[in-house]
Write a protein that holds these residues in place. Structure first.
Motif: not given
Length: 123
Positions: A57-58, A60-68
């Motif tokens: 979860l951490t 995936t959330l980081r990647t989604l945040e990085r991707d905007g």
């Protein structure tokens, strides 16, 4: 090289693959669907997504945040509170993801039947 309706250039193929790698994995889709309803805290997301580990979860959330696609907001409180919500860009992803969710729900039984039929035939 010109691209017709039956061809995908190498550049386009890489762009499509890159986006699908992100939004096509099951955890990202589930997170986007949940955040499409409202802002969630980390533990709310963790409890709502069966089978996801805290680490996944951490990540995936980081990647989604990085991707905007996801915005992470840290509130200065004791204990600290972190909220996750979709960005404007993330909200644009709701239409195709919701369409996929609708399709999956509408055809879930058809797919199960096809699997049973296939498995009986190849056994």
């Amino acid at each position: 090289m010109s691209v017709t309706h039956t061809e995908v250039s190498k550049t386009d193929g890489c762009a499509i693959r890159e986006v699908l790698d992100r939004v096509g994995d099951k955890w990202s889709v589930l997170i986007v669907v949940l955040l499409g309803h409202r802002t969630h805290r980390f533990n709310e997301l963790h409890r709502s997504i069966e089978g996801i580990s805290q680490r996944m979860l951490t990540l995936t959330l980081r990647t989604l945040e990085r991707d905007g696609l996801v915005k992470r907001t840290v509130h200065a409180s004791v204990p600290p509170r972190v909220d996750y919500e979709l960005t404007e860009l993330g909200r644009t992803l709701l239409v195709p993801v919701q369409a996929l969710d609708d399709w999956a729900r509408a055809h879930r039984d058809d797919i199960r039947t096809a699997r049973v039929t296939h498995d009986a035939r190849v056994s």
